[in-house]
Design a protein around this motif. Structure first.
Motif, PDB file in Angstrom:
ATOM      1  N   ILE A  26       0.831  -1.205   0.000  1.00  0.00           N
ATOM      2  CA  ILE A  26       0.000   0.000   0.000  1.00  0.00           C
ATOM      3  C   ILE A  26       0.867   1.257   0.000  1.00  0.00           C
ATOM      4  N   GLY A  27       1.849   1.290   0.897  1.00  0.00           N
ATOM      5  CA  GLY A  27       2.657   2.495   1.063  1.00  0.00           C
ATOM      6  C   GLY A  27       3.509   2.823  -0.143  1.00  0.00           C
ATOM      7  N   VAL A  28       4.147   1.812  -0.728  1.00  0.00           N
ATOM      8  CA  VAL A  28       4.999   2.056  -1.899  1.00  0.00           C
ATOM      9  C   VAL A  28       4.151   2.522  -3.076  1.00  0.00           C
ATOM     10  N   THR A  29       2.969   1.926  -3.239  1.00  0.00           N
ATOM     11  CA  THR A  29       2.089   2.344  -4.335  1.00  0.00           C
ATOM     12  C   THR A  29       1.659   3.799  -4.179  1.00  0.00           C
ATOM     13  N   LEU A  30       1.201   4.159  -2.987  1.00  0.00           N
ATOM     14  CA  LEU A  30       0.754   5.534  -2.755  1.00  0.00           C
ATOM     15  C   LEU A  30       1.909   6.519  -2.849  1.00  0.00           C
ATOM     16  N   GLY A  31       3.056   6.180  -2.252  1.00  0.00           N
ATOM     17  CA  GLY A  31       4.190   7.088  -2.279  1.00  0.00           C
ATOM     18  C   GLY A  31       4.726   7.312  -3.674  1.00  0.00           C
ATOM     19  N   THR A  32       4.816   6.246  -4.463  1.00  0.00           N
ATOM     20  CA  THR A  32       5.296   6.379  -5.840  1.00  0.00           C
ATOM     21  C   THR A  32       4.312   7.179  -6.686  1.00  0.00           C
ATOM     22  N   LEU A  33       3.023   6.913  -6.509  1.00  0.00           N
ATOM     23  CA  LEU A  33       2.000   7.643  -7.260  1.00  0.00           C
ATOM     24  C   LEU A  33       2.047   9.136  -6.951  1.00  0.00           C
ATOM     25  N   ALA A  34       2.187   9.465  -5.654  1.00  0.00           N
ATOM     26  CA  ALA A  34       2.228  10.870  -5.268  1.00  0.00           C
ATOM     27  C   ALA A  34       3.453  11.564  -5.836  1.00  0.00           C
ATOM     28  N   ALA A  35       4.604  10.897  -5.784  1.00  0.00           N
ATOM     29  CA  ALA A  35       5.836  11.508  -6.286  1.00  0.00           C
ATOM     30  C   ALA A  35       5.816  11.638  -7.803  1.00  0.00           C
ATOM     31  N   TRP A  36       5.233  10.676  -8.500  1.00  0.00           N
ATOM     32  CA  TRP A  36       5.271  10.690  -9.967  1.00  0.00           C
ATOM     33  C   TRP A  36       4.280  11.695 -10.553  1.00  0.00           C
ATOM     34  N   ARG A  37       3.046  11.693 -10.021  1.00  0.00           N
ATOM     35  CA  ARG A  37       2.025  12.557 -10.597  1.00  0.00           C
ATOM     36  C   ARG A  37       2.112  13.987 -10.071  1.00  0.00           C
ATOM     37  N   GLY A  38       2.421  14.152  -8.774  1.00  0.00           N
ATOM     38  CA  GLY A  38       2.475  15.488  -8.205  1.00  0.00           C
ATOM     39  C   GLY A  38       1.109  16.161  -8.227  1.00  0.00           C
ATOM     40  N   GLY A  39       1.085  17.481  -8.070  1.00  0.00           N
ATOM     41  CA  GLY A  39      -0.153  18.233  -8.161  1.00  0.00           C
ATOM     42  C   GLY A  39      -1.203  17.790  -7.168  1.00  0.00           C
ATOM     43  N   TRP A  40      -2.453  17.704  -7.645  1.00  0.00           N
ATOM     44  CA  TRP A  40      -3.553  17.364  -6.746  1.00  0.00           C
ATOM     45  C   TRP A  40      -3.465  15.923  -6.252  1.00  0.00           C
ATOM     46  N   VAL A  41      -2.851  15.030  -7.040  1.00  0.00           N
ATOM     47  CA  VAL A  41      -2.691  13.641  -6.590  1.00  0.00           C
ATOM     48  C   VAL A  41      -1.767  13.595  -5.377  1.00  0.00           C
ATOM     49  N   ASP A  42      -0.659  14.318  -5.464  1.00  0.00           N
ATOM     50  CA  ASP A  42       0.269  14.380  -4.345  1.00  0.00           C
ATOM     51  C   ASP A  42      -0.413  14.987  -3.120  1.00  0.00           C
ATOM     52  N   ALA A  43      -1.162  16.061  -3.320  1.00  0.00           N
ATOM     53  CA  ALA A  43      -1.854  16.709  -2.203  1.00  0.00           C
ATOM     54  C   ALA A  43      -2.896  15.776  -1.586  1.00  0.00           C
ATOM     55  N   PHE A  44      -3.615  15.021  -2.432  1.00  0.00           N
ATOM     56  CA  PHE A  44      -4.654  14.108  -1.935  1.00  0.00           C
ATOM     57  C   PHE A  44      -4.035  12.986  -1.102  1.00  0.00           C
ATOM     58  N   VAL A  45      -2.955  12.378  -1.609  1.00  0.00           N
ATOM     59  CA  VAL A  45      -2.289  11.307  -0.866  1.00  0.00           C
ATOM     60  C   VAL A  45      -1.704  11.845   0.438  1.00  0.00           C
ATOM     61  N   SER A  46      -1.150  13.040   0.386  1.00  0.00           N
ATOM     62  CA  SER A  46      -0.582  13.636   1.596  1.00  0.00           C
ATOM     63  C   SER A  46      -1.659  13.874   2.644  1.00  0.00           C
TER      64      SER A  46
END
Length: 282
Positions: A98-118
């Protein structure tokens, strides 16, 4: 006056050998071997009851004594090592997925995806980990499976934040831009190149978390939320042996408690060393 260490002939300082790491590693190897060979090493079955030997001290028949039901503590600790070591591995695998998937997604997409995961991870951090786990167990019931899943969800935000931080640094490297120029999609780059390059750092971090996850599972079993009788889980053994302390019998609680402490300390020592090596070597 400043003292300058003596340098031997040749100008090379002596190499400090990490004896503490070797000792901790040896302890872990012995514990793993004991868990694997429990059917051969254990003198009795872990659930064999002998009321005539209740709370017996160390004897030839029972090297580590017995508990209130006359069960041999050595046999129970050997068999209990299986649950106590396998459950944290499953917990960390779930949390890492779970954590690696969310962390990688947030770092790769950035923007609102990063903010949402954070924001999701921040909400998880708002609850104390043990309280969150107890809430999950209250809904889905007690048991080792529920404890592993609940703690896996509790550990996932920590791994997600760590993965995001290392993935941000890795994403800015030139080879990522080179793969983009070659026409590779984001999913292929992340799965085939980005995440594998993060594996060393993530594995080192997971090794450090192993001791904490083992202690957390033992705590839940001690509180009655994790492993249930007649399991030989170390945390449950401490809880069952606590009542015998009033009668002057320390071994039922001391033996599994010492096993937990020794394994946690050994994993912390080895984990810090492994994290340093995996995080700095290229």
């Amino acid at each position: 006056m400043t003292t300058v260490p003596a340098v031997p002939l040749g100008g090379v300082l002596p190499v400090r050998r990490p004896w503490g790491v070797w000792i901790a590693g040896s302890v872990l190897v012995l514990v793993v071997l004991a868990a694997l060979l429990a059917p051969l090493l254990a003198p009795y079955a872990p659930d064999a009851i002998d009321l005539s030997s209740s709370l017996a001290g160390t004897t030839g028949a029972h090297p580590l004594g017995t508990d209130a039901s006359g069960q041999d503590l050595l046999s129970r600790v050997l068999y209990g090592a299986r649950t106590s070591l396998v459950a944290p591995v499953l917990l960390l695998l779930l949390a890492a997925a779970i954590g690696v998937t969310l962390g990688t997604l947030a770092a790769w997409r950035g923007g609102w995806v990063d903010a949402f995961v954070s924001r999701i991870t921040d909400v998880m951090y708002a609850f104390p980990g043990l309280l969150f786990v107890v809430l999950v167990i209250a809904v889905f019931g007690t048991g080792m499976t529920t404890s592993v899943v609940a703690l896996g969800l509790a550990f996932a935000p920590t791994i997600a934040k760590y993965t995001r931080s290392v993935a941000l640094a890795e994403r800015s490297k030139p080879y990522i831009d080179a793969y983009r120029v070659m026409g590779m999609g984001g999913l292929r780059i992340c799965v085939g190149h980005l995440v594998p390059n993060l594996a060393r750092s993530i594995v080192g971090y997971l090794v450090v978390l192993f001791g904490e996850s083992l202690m957390s599972l033992a705590t839940l079993s001690y509180l009655g939320f994790g492993a249930q009788p007649p399991s030989s889980d170390w945390g449950l053994m401490v809880q069952e042996g606590q009542a015998a302390i009033v009668q002057g019998a320390l071994l039922p609680a001391l033996v599994p408690g010492t096993a937990i402490a020794a394994v946690v300390v050994a994993f912390n020592v080895v984990g810090v060393r492994a994290a340093d090596r995996l995080g700095t070597r290229r």
